[in-house]
Design an enzyme around this catalytic site. Structure first.
Site, PDB file in Angstrom:
ATOM      1  N   ARG A 120      21.851  28.555 -19.031  1.00  0.00           N
ATOM      2  CA  ARG A 120      21.402  29.424 -20.101  1.00  0.00           C
ATOM      3  C   ARG A 120      21.837  30.856 -19.876  1.00  0.00           C
ATOM      4  O   ARG A 120      22.197  31.564 -20.792  1.00  0.00           O
ATOM      5  CB  ARG A 120      19.882  29.336 -20.187  1.00  0.00           C
ATOM      6  CG  ARG A 120      19.246  30.426 -21.010  1.00  0.00           C
ATOM      7  CD  ARG A 120      17.871  30.027 -21.471  1.00  0.00           C
ATOM      8  NE  ARG A 120      17.900  28.762 -22.150  1.00  0.00           N
ATOM      9  CZ  ARG A 120      16.929  27.846 -22.112  1.00  0.00           C
ATOM     10  NH1 ARG A 120      15.850  28.083 -21.417  1.00  0.00           N
ATOM     11  NH2 ARG A 120      17.048  26.713 -22.763  1.00  0.00           N
ATOM     12  N   TYR A 121      21.752  31.300 -18.640  1.00  0.00           N
ATOM     13  CA  TYR A 121      22.081  32.683 -18.296  1.00  0.00           C
ATOM     14  C   TYR A 121      23.485  32.740 -17.700  1.00  0.00           C
ATOM     15  O   TYR A 121      23.982  31.739 -17.196  1.00  0.00           O
ATOM     16  CB  TYR A 121      21.066  33.204 -17.283  1.00  0.00           C
ATOM     17  CG  TYR A 121      19.644  33.272 -17.792  1.00  0.00           C
ATOM     18  CD1 TYR A 121      19.252  34.263 -18.677  1.00  0.00           C
ATOM     19  CD2 TYR A 121      18.697  32.353 -17.374  1.00  0.00           C
ATOM     20  CE1 TYR A 121      17.942  34.349 -19.129  1.00  0.00           C
ATOM     21  CE2 TYR A 121      17.376  32.423 -17.813  1.00  0.00           C
ATOM     22  CZ  TYR A 121      17.007  33.425 -18.693  1.00  0.00           C
ATOM     23  OH  TYR A 121      15.717  33.499 -19.126  1.00  0.00           O
ATOM     24  N   ARG A 124      23.481  31.971 -13.437  1.00  0.00           N
ATOM     25  CA  ARG A 124      22.610  31.045 -12.706  1.00  0.00           C
ATOM     26  C   ARG A 124      22.311  29.798 -13.534  1.00  0.00           C
ATOM     27  O   ARG A 124      22.309  29.850 -14.761  1.00  0.00           O
ATOM     28  CB  ARG A 124      21.304  31.727 -12.297  1.00  0.00           C
ATOM     29  CG  ARG A 124      20.541  32.385 -13.440  1.00  0.00           C
ATOM     30  CD  ARG A 124      19.753  33.587 -12.891  1.00  0.00           C
ATOM     31  NE  ARG A 124      18.846  34.190 -13.843  1.00  0.00           N
ATOM     32  CZ  ARG A 124      19.222  35.067 -14.759  1.00  0.00           C
ATOM     33  NH1 ARG A 124      20.499  35.389 -14.899  1.00  0.00           N
ATOM     34  NH2 ARG A 124      18.335  35.605 -15.563  1.00  0.00           N
ATOM     35  N   CYS A 133       6.844  13.894  -9.915  1.00  0.00           N
ATOM     36  CA  CYS A 133       5.913  14.893  -9.427  1.00  0.00           C
ATOM     37  C   CYS A 133       4.807  14.171  -8.690  1.00  0.00           C
ATOM     38  O   CYS A 133       4.503  13.023  -8.987  1.00  0.00           O
ATOM     39  CB  CYS A 133       5.313  15.676 -10.585  1.00  0.00           C
ATOM     40  SG  CYS A 133       6.496  16.801 -11.317  1.00  0.00           S
ATOM     41  N   CYS A 137       0.776  17.704 -14.092  1.00  0.00           N
ATOM     42  CA  CYS A 137      -0.026  18.799 -14.641  1.00  0.00           C
ATOM     43  C   CYS A 137      -0.190  18.540 -16.128  1.00  0.00           C
ATOM     44  O   CYS A 137       0.776  18.233 -16.818  1.00  0.00           O
ATOM     45  CB  CYS A 137       0.686  20.121 -14.452  1.00  0.00           C
ATOM     46  SG  CYS A 137       1.203  20.400 -12.772  1.00  0.00           S
ATOM     47  N   CYS A 140       2.103  20.654 -18.422  1.00  0.00           N
ATOM     48  CA  CYS A 140       3.536  20.665 -18.113  1.00  0.00           C
ATOM     49  C   CYS A 140       4.376  20.787 -19.386  1.00  0.00           C
ATOM     50  O   CYS A 140       4.204  20.045 -20.342  1.00  0.00           O
ATOM     51  CB  CYS A 140       3.917  19.388 -17.393  1.00  0.00           C
ATOM     52  SG  CYS A 140       5.663  19.331 -16.986  1.00  0.00           S
ATOM     53  N   ARG A 142       7.444  20.064 -19.571  1.00  0.00           N
ATOM     54  CA  ARG A 142       8.375  18.925 -19.633  1.00  0.00           C
ATOM     55  C   ARG A 142       7.613  17.606 -19.647  1.00  0.00           C
ATOM     56  O   ARG A 142       8.112  16.575 -19.182  1.00  0.00           O
ATOM     57  CB  ARG A 142       9.309  18.945 -18.417  1.00  0.00           C
ATOM     58  CG  ARG A 142      10.045  20.238 -18.297  1.00  0.00           C
ATOM     59  CD  ARG A 142      11.325  20.105 -17.494  1.00  0.00           C
ATOM     60  NE  ARG A 142      11.927  21.412 -17.341  1.00  0.00           N
ATOM     61  CZ  ARG A 142      11.819  22.158 -16.255  1.00  0.00           C
ATOM     62  NH1 ARG A 142      11.157  21.704 -15.206  1.00  0.00           N
ATOM     63  NH2 ARG A 142      12.380  23.351 -16.207  1.00  0.00           N
ATOM     64  N   ASP A 301       4.105  27.418 -23.346  1.00  0.00           N
ATOM     65  CA  ASP A 301       5.142  27.001 -24.301  1.00  0.00           C
ATOM     66  C   ASP A 301       4.559  26.197 -25.462  1.00  0.00           C
ATOM     67  O   ASP A 301       3.454  25.689 -25.383  1.00  0.00           O
ATOM     68  CB  ASP A 301       6.189  26.134 -23.593  1.00  0.00           C
ATOM     69  CG  ASP A 301       7.055  26.960 -22.670  1.00  0.00           C
ATOM     70  OD1 ASP A 301       7.262  28.150 -22.973  1.00  0.00           O
ATOM     71  OD2 ASP A 301       7.506  26.413 -21.644  1.00  0.00           O
ATOM     72  N   ASP A 338       8.792  32.553 -22.919  1.00  0.00           N
ATOM     73  CA  ASP A 338      10.068  31.838 -22.864  1.00  0.00           C
ATOM     74  C   ASP A 338      10.437  31.530 -24.314  1.00  0.00           C
ATOM     75  O   ASP A 338       9.752  30.759 -24.986  1.00  0.00           O
ATOM     76  CB  ASP A 338       9.943  30.572 -22.017  1.00  0.00           C
ATOM     77  CG  ASP A 338      11.201  30.307 -21.201  1.00  0.00           C
ATOM     78  OD1 ASP A 338      12.293  30.759 -21.641  1.00  0.00           O
ATOM     79  OD2 ASP A 338      11.109  29.659 -20.142  1.00  0.00           O
ATOM     80  N   LYS A 345      13.698  33.973 -20.977  1.00  0.00           N
ATOM     81  CA  LYS A 345      12.410  34.642 -20.763  1.00  0.00           C
ATOM     82  C   LYS A 345      12.447  36.075 -21.286  1.00  0.00           C
ATOM     83  O   LYS A 345      13.350  36.827 -20.964  1.00  0.00           O
ATOM     84  CB  LYS A 345      12.093  34.635 -19.281  1.00  0.00           C
ATOM     85  CG  LYS A 345      11.997  33.242 -18.716  1.00  0.00           C
ATOM     86  CD  LYS A 345      11.886  33.255 -17.211  1.00  0.00           C
ATOM     87  CE  LYS A 345      11.922  31.868 -16.646  1.00  0.00           C
ATOM     88  NZ  LYS A 345      13.288  31.285 -16.633  1.00  0.00           N
TER      89      LYS A 345
HETATM   90  C1  PLP Z   1      13.733  30.441 -15.767  1.00  0.00           C
HETATM   91  C2  PLP Z   1      15.096  29.975 -15.815  1.00  0.00           C
HETATM   92  C3  PLP Z   1      16.060  30.480 -14.937  1.00  0.00           C
HETATM   93  C4  PLP Z   1      15.748  31.525 -13.902  1.00  0.00           C
HETATM   94  O1  PLP Z   1      15.384  32.726 -14.499  1.00  0.00           O
HETATM   95  P1  PLP Z   1      15.059  33.985 -13.608  1.00  0.00           P
HETATM   96  O2  PLP Z   1      14.533  34.999 -14.577  1.00  0.00           O
HETATM   97  O3  PLP Z   1      16.333  34.372 -12.955  1.00  0.00           O
HETATM   98  O4  PLP Z   1      14.032  33.565 -12.608  1.00  0.00           O
HETATM   99  C5  PLP Z   1      17.343  29.998 -15.052  1.00  0.00           C
HETATM  100  N1  PLP Z   1      17.680  29.078 -15.971  1.00  0.00           N
HETATM  101  C6  PLP Z   1      16.778  28.590 -16.842  1.00  0.00           C
HETATM  102  C7  PLP Z   1      17.210  27.593 -17.847  1.00  0.00           C
HETATM  103  C8  PLP Z   1      15.453  29.016 -16.788  1.00  0.00           C
HETATM  104  O5  PLP Z   1      14.550  28.506 -17.629  1.00  0.00           O
HETATM  105  S1  SF4 Z   2       4.199  21.488 -14.127  1.00  0.00           S
HETATM  106 FE1  SF4 Z   2       5.200  19.520 -14.673  1.00  0.00          FE
HETATM  107  S2  SF4 Z   2       7.099  19.562 -13.508  1.00  0.00           S
HETATM  108 FE2  SF4 Z   2       5.732  21.060 -12.601  1.00  0.00          FE
HETATM  109  S3  SF4 Z   2       4.646  20.001 -10.974  1.00  0.00           S
HETATM  110 FE3  SF4 Z   2       3.373  19.892 -12.792  1.00  0.00          FE
HETATM  111  S4  SF4 Z   2       3.902  17.921 -13.745  1.00  0.00           S
HETATM  112 FE4  SF4 Z   2       5.551  18.472 -12.325  1.00  0.00          FE
END
Ligand code: PLP
Ligand code: SF4
Length: 435
Positions: A120-121, A124, A133, A137, A140, A142, A301, A338, A345
């Site tokens: 995305r960025y 990174r 997991c 959670c 979560c 996801r 989210d 986000d 973010k």
């Molecule tokens: C959160 C995230 C990152 C890391 O973001 P930082 O602000 O550098 O901590 C990188 N890629 C994705 C897709 C993310 O959601």
């Molecule tokens: S938030 Fe989701 S991905 Fe993270 S530890 Fe909990 S269940 Fe796993």
């Protein structure tokens, strides 16, 4: 003994004495609580039939898994209000789907060049190396994916992800995430870390894990010895409430910090769990006491099944207001939303800039004191035309010619001609084109 007293005694169960393998993380995983009956039996509580039925239905859509350790932190005298219980135990409200809910609110799938990678960025990537997991959670983001047995990344998928990173030289930071990367075996994790470390353009590796919170015994000396080999390695964990910081989790954090790993924490703002300035202040103070730097607070989210956890963004801003100035600066995280649709973010905070004129700015501090900062009379900004060789400033960048401004940075730069951004389907522009 009255029923009340019995309950209180139960709450003081000495789990470690009762189960001799309590501190063995593999035992903990093997005994993860996945059904209501076991949950009731262990905590000595009884839910009524209607409650049970609703929860069964919830579990069918979003499975339950709680480590015995995390379960042992629940206060059974008031379990329905307990922050541990609420993060771990299914709530029928998860089945409520709101108009705005999405299955992939952050568009992680759309920004995925190969399976397992979200890019995305610019510099990174997020690398999903596990979808398992130790605990699910309830909040979560996801949720729909975690525990999905059809999508466990196999070695071939990981290889493809590694190949993408190898072939993408602008990536300098790889963030291992999941699921939880620490649920992989030591050997497998070591292999992934070794392969990433070998890539010349990778400068830093990060791991996002909830293990120190829900399964602290996973942080073994053996694991730490492996992690130590792959510096610079940063770890982010996920504490949401000070009640989660226990003797065992402290020990896990101590081991990681002693291995020279910088530790950060990402919390999610959750209704009925931590949407309170005092709870958050306590949490961040306890974190820094354990050498963990609070990194982010996330606005919850818009994933399906999370609507009952969502707070207003204003609540987060109020929490930030209660931290800045009131406690140590290094205990203060950044509050972020986000962006739905994959914008990444976006930090939000109270306004400290009250007003400004040509050469003065008016600020306010955390107490409400209003103050003036007089800007210098003779500041001459350096004009930047990217001719670094003839610039007053010394920049020894190897690849200065590759500098490329992105986004708002581009609008601010001297050397780029862009003066505005217009959305793709702007009606006014379409009219112009049609003329
Ligand atoms: C959160 C995230 C990152 C890391 O973001 P930082 O602000 O550098 O901590 C990188 N890629 C994705 C897709 C993310 O959601
Ligand atoms: S938030 Fe989701 S991905 Fe993270 S530890 Fe909990 S269940 Fe796993």
């Amino acid at each position: 003994m009255s029923e009340e007293n019995q309950k209180q005694n139960l709450n003081k169960i000495n789990w470690e004495d009762k189960y001799s393998s309590w501190k063995d993380w593999k035992w903990q995983i093997k005994h993860t609580i996945k059904d209501i009956e076991t949950f009731e039996k262990l905590l000595g509580i009884k839910m009524n039939n209607r409650e049970k039925k609703e929860i069964e239905m919830t579990i069918q859509k979003f499975p339950m898994a709680i480590t015995p350790y995390y379960l042992s932190l629940i206060d059974i005298n008031d379990y329905k209000n307990d922050p541990i219980f609420k993060q771990a135990f299914p709530n029928p409200k998860e089945l409520v789907i709101n108009k705005y809910d999405m299955t992939d609110p952050l568009a992680e799938d759309k920004d995925s060049p190969v399976e397992g990678i979200t890019h995305r960025y610019p510099d990174r990537v997020l690398f999903h190396v596990s979808n398992i997991c130790s605990m699910y959670c309830r909040h979560c983001t996801r949720k729909r994916k975690v525990g999905d047995k059809d999508h466990i990344p196999n070695k071939e998928t990981i290889e493809k992800g590694l190949e993408y990173i190898r072939n993408t030289p602008q990536v300098r930071d790889v963030l291992l995430s999941g699921g939880d990367p620490f649920l992989l075996s030591d050997e497998y994790l070591d292999w992934i870390l070794t392969e990433i470390s070998k890539i010349p353009h990778i400068e830093v590796i990060r791991i996002g894990t909830r293990v120190p919170v829900v399964l602290p015994y996973r942080i073994t000396d053996e694991l730490v010895n492996i992690l130590k080999k792959h510096h610079p390695l940063w770890i982010n964990t996920h504490f949401n409430h000070s009640r989660e910081i226990t003797e065992s989790s402290r020990e896990a954090l101590r081991k990681l910090a002693n291995a020279g790993i910088p530790l950060g924490n990402q919390s999610v703002l959750l209704s009925g769990i931590n949407d309170c300035p005092y709870i958050m202040k306590k949490l961040v103070q306890k974190l820094v006491q354990n050498r963990v730097r609070p990194y982010y607070i996330y606005q919850c989210d818009m994933s399906e099944g999370l609507s009952h956890f969502r707070t207003s963004v204003g609540k987060g801003i109020e929490i930030m207001e209660s931290l800045r100035g009131h406690t140590s600066g290094f205990a203060i995280p950044t509050f972020v939303v986000d962006a739905p649709g994959g914008g990444g973010k976006i930090p939000v905070m109270p306004n400290y800039l009250v007003s400004w004129s040509n050469n003065k700015i008016i600020l306010r501090n955390y107490e409400g004191v209003i103050t003036t900062y007089k800007e210098p009379d003779n500041y001459k900004a350096n004009l930047c035309n990217l001719d670094c060789e003839h610039c007053n400033l010394t920049l020894n960048l190897d690849e200065a010619e590759e500098i490329k401004a992105i986004g708002i940075e581009k609008l601010l730069s001297d050397y780029d001609k862009a003066i505005s951004f217009t959305p793709n389907n702007n009606e006014r522009m379409e009219r112009r084109n049609n003329e």
